[in-house]
Design a protein around this motif. Sequence first.
Motif, PDB file in Angstrom:
ATOM      1  N   ILE A 109      51.226  84.094  11.926  1.00  0.00           N
ATOM      2  CA  ILE A 109      52.328  83.147  11.781  1.00  0.00           C
ATOM      3  C   ILE A 109      52.518  82.875  10.296  1.00  0.00           C
ATOM      4  N   GLY A 159      48.867  79.839  16.221  1.00  0.00           N
ATOM      5  CA  GLY A 159      49.352  78.524  15.809  1.00  0.00           C
ATOM      6  C   GLY A 159      48.628  77.344  16.442  1.00  0.00           C
ATOM      7  N   GLU A 172      55.170  77.875   9.603  1.00  0.00           N
ATOM      8  CA  GLU A 172      54.826  77.586  10.999  1.00  0.00           C
ATOM      9  C   GLU A 172      53.496  76.841  11.087  1.00  0.00           C
ATOM     10  N   ALA A 173      52.561  77.191  10.203  1.00  0.00           N
ATOM     11  CA  ALA A 173      51.265  76.496  10.179  1.00  0.00           C
ATOM     12  C   ALA A 173      51.455  75.042   9.763  1.00  0.00           C
TER      13      ALA A 173
END
Length: 198
Positions: free
Chosen positions: A133, A184, A137-138
């Motif tokens: 990811i 994630g 997104e993290a």
Amino acid sequence: MKKIIYIPAAIGALAFGGVVFANTQNSEVPATNPTTNEVENQTSSNSVQENFLSFDEVSSKALGIANGTITDIELDQTARTPHYEVDIWADGYEYDLKFDAVTGEVLEQKKEREDRDDDFDDKEVGAADENLISSDEAIKAAQAVAKGTVDKVELDREDGMVYYEVEIEDGRTEHEIYVNAVDGSIVGHETDDDDDRD
């Protein structure tokens, strides 16, 4: 006659003591004002921080220069010019970029042949980089756990798992949130109160 002399002397001593006490009390009044100044300074520092580019904006600018995997983004507010430092792995090279935190201007750009350290080895990650990811997104996953200002995002590997370490400061507590770089999911969350660090 002696009694009359002692009484005015005692009254004079009390009056003098009262004046000294009153002056001592007045000299302490300004000491309460720094609290107001601290609040004003904190407010002005927060308003300056609101002018900073977001991690998303800096990520986009960095990936426009080197389209790869962002391994580290850090906001440095201690320098004369607040800036973001961004590290990217792309096509066998490591890119070290610095962006002005307000304007987004590129302050520094370095490109070196890839030389990953032992805990983030090519052989361990390799083509899996494409399945990770993004740092954005993290950050979103971490902010679902703790609200605040993101200070740092770093891609790392430990015990065969690749993860992002996201540092978030909410004014009272510093959060270190570990996000699985493949799916994630949150794999760890540590907190440190500001009082503990003083």
